[in-house]
Design a protein around this motif. Structure first.
Motif, short mmCIF file in Angstrom:
data_model
loop_
_atom_site.label_atom_id
_atom_site.label_comp_id
_atom_site.label_asym_id
_atom_site.label_seq_id
_atom_site.Cartn_x
_atom_site.Cartn_y
_atom_site.Cartn_z
N PHE A 285 0.84 -1.19 0.00
CA PHE A 285 0.00 0.00 0.00
C PHE A 285 0.88 1.25 0.00
N MET A 286 0.34 2.32 -0.55
CA MET A 286 1.09 3.57 -0.64
C MET A 286 1.48 4.10 0.73
N LYS A 287 0.61 3.93 1.73
CA LYS A 287 0.91 4.46 3.06
C LYS A 287 2.10 3.77 3.70
N HIS A 288 2.46 2.58 3.21
CA HIS A 288 3.64 1.87 3.70
C HIS A 288 4.84 2.04 2.78
N GLY A 289 4.70 2.84 1.74
CA GLY A 289 5.79 3.04 0.79
C GLY A 289 5.92 1.92 -0.23
N GLY A 290 4.87 1.10 -0.34
CA GLY A 290 4.94 -0.04 -1.25
C GLY A 290 4.59 0.27 -2.69
N CYS A 291 4.09 1.46 -2.95
CA CYS A 291 3.82 1.86 -4.34
C CYS A 291 3.87 3.37 -4.44
N SER A 292 4.02 3.85 -5.66
CA SER A 292 4.09 5.29 -5.88
C SER A 292 3.77 5.60 -7.33
N LEU A 293 3.49 6.84 -7.58
CA LEU A 293 3.32 7.34 -8.94
C LEU A 293 4.69 7.75 -9.44
N ALA A 294 5.10 7.19 -10.57
CA ALA A 294 6.43 7.50 -11.12
C ALA A 294 6.49 8.95 -11.57
N PRO A 295 7.67 9.54 -11.56
CA PRO A 295 7.83 10.89 -12.11
C PRO A 295 7.34 10.93 -13.57
N LEU A 296 6.72 12.02 -13.96
CA LEU A 296 6.17 12.12 -15.32
C LEU A 296 7.25 12.32 -16.38
N GLY A 297 8.44 12.70 -15.96
CA GLY A 297 9.53 12.83 -16.93
C GLY A 297 9.21 13.81 -18.04
N THR A 298 9.26 13.35 -19.27
CA THR A 298 9.03 14.23 -20.42
C THR A 298 7.60 14.74 -20.49
N PHE A 299 6.69 14.15 -19.72
CA PHE A 299 5.30 14.60 -19.73
C PHE A 299 5.01 15.58 -18.59
#
Length: 335
Positions: A285-299
């Motif tokens: 889960f996100m609250k445990h640091g187990g997932c995240s939204l990747a940086p958008l980079g060129t977008f």
């Protein structure tokens, strides 16, 4: 390092002279790096497995574990390889049991002094107290990528290509679709499964068919889908890993899985003599640091600013517990 069957057998022979540890808690008292083996049915480059492999390498670099692995192990060989690693003295066995559930749990019963951290669609069983399960519950990040996809589609038609309609795939697709509907309620979805975990050509051809049917964004649950999007000059949404650098004009957002919290929790449990039949799914889960939204980079800057404001706010709510992304394991359908 990869371990050949010959090497495993050699280690098995030497392990036969070691004293037998009578209970799992006895093993947990061992000091130093935990001898760890991972068994993968696909190449370590595959999305899901690559994240486990990355976390294991990180733990190895810290000195918490010794790490070896076998990749591309056929389901029919999985039980044998598990047993060989156990016989070779490995204290922690990491792997996946999605197609070999009964066999994997049987091995764990036969080696009560080993710890098993296994990807599974099922829950832990107190009858097998050394068999803990995990899964990639990254629905939080998938929801956020859906919000972005909804803002970027022009045709209101999104194609989705998955491996198999099993809970760990379904929940990510459903979360993505729910996120899309938050920013674009009238979007239509084309959902297809290719019946394989690693068949990029088939995934690519399936994605082409969806583009031909009107999709202008593709959800890339499998390798090959982003290639189709790149060739047809449309956008794609990544899953589990960040491929933005490989597809800088194609992959607009990705939901990342971080296996480190899951593995670290298991390592700590072993060192604390507290490893048992737990469900480690929560650590994705996100609250445990187990997932995240990747940086958008060129977008970065290309997604509408008002939508990104909503995404940022929703992310904060997910982390605080103010907003909960539903865990929907039902098979997603085209609409």
């Amino acid at each position: 390092m990869r371990l050949s069957r010959r090497k495993i057998l050699q280690l098995s022979a030497s392990a036969a002279s070691l004293p037998v540890i009578g209970s799992f808690s006895g093993l947990a008292r061992a000091e130093g790096a935990i001898k760890t083996a991972a068994i993968y049915t696909v190449p370590v480059e595959q999305q899901w497995v690559s994240r486990i492999h990355k976390a294991a390498l990180t733990a190895k670099e810290r000195g918490d574990i010794e790490y070896t692995f076998s990749e591309k192990v056929a389901n029919t060989d999985y039980e044998r390889v598990m047993r060989e690693y156990c016989e070779a003295g490995h204290q922690l066995i990491v792997g996946e049991a999605f197609a070999v559930e009964d066999a994997a749990r049987a091995v764990a019963k036969d080696y009560p002094d080993r710890a098993f951290l296994i990807g599974s669609s099922f829950k832990p069983d107190a009858a097998v107290p050394n068999f803990a399960v995990f899964d990639n519950y990254i629905q939080d990040a998938s929801y956020l990528t859906g919000m972005i996809a909804g803002a970027m589609t022009q045709k209101n038609n999104i194609g989705m290509v998955g491996g198999y309609p099993i809970p760990e795939v379904n929940r990510l697709m459903n979360a993505f679709m729910a996120g899309v509907k938050e920013t674009k309620p009238d979007v239509k979805f084309q959902v297809a499964f290719i019946g394989s975990w690693f068949d990029p050509p088939k995934a690519k051809e399936t994605a082409f068919a969806q583009v031909d049917a009107g999709a202008d964004i593709l959800y890339a649950e499998r390798f090959g889908v982003s290639d189709a999007a790149k060739e047809r000059k449309i956008l794609a949404i990544g899953n589990v890993i960040d491929t933005q650098a490989d597809y800088p004009e194609t992959v607009v957002a990705s939901a990342l899985w971080h296996f480190e919290p899951t593995l670290d929790a298991a390592i700590k449990a072993i060192k604390d003599k507290a490893f048992k039949a737990d469900d480690y799914g929560q650590y994705s889960f996100m609250k445990h640091g187990g997932c995240s939204l990747a940086p958008l980079g060129t977008f970065d800057g290309k997604v509408p600013a008002d939508v990104m404001t909503k995404v940022t706010a929703r992310e904060a709510e997910i982390k605080s517990g103010a907003f909960t992304v539903a865990v929907d394991d039902s098979e997603p359908k085209s609409s």
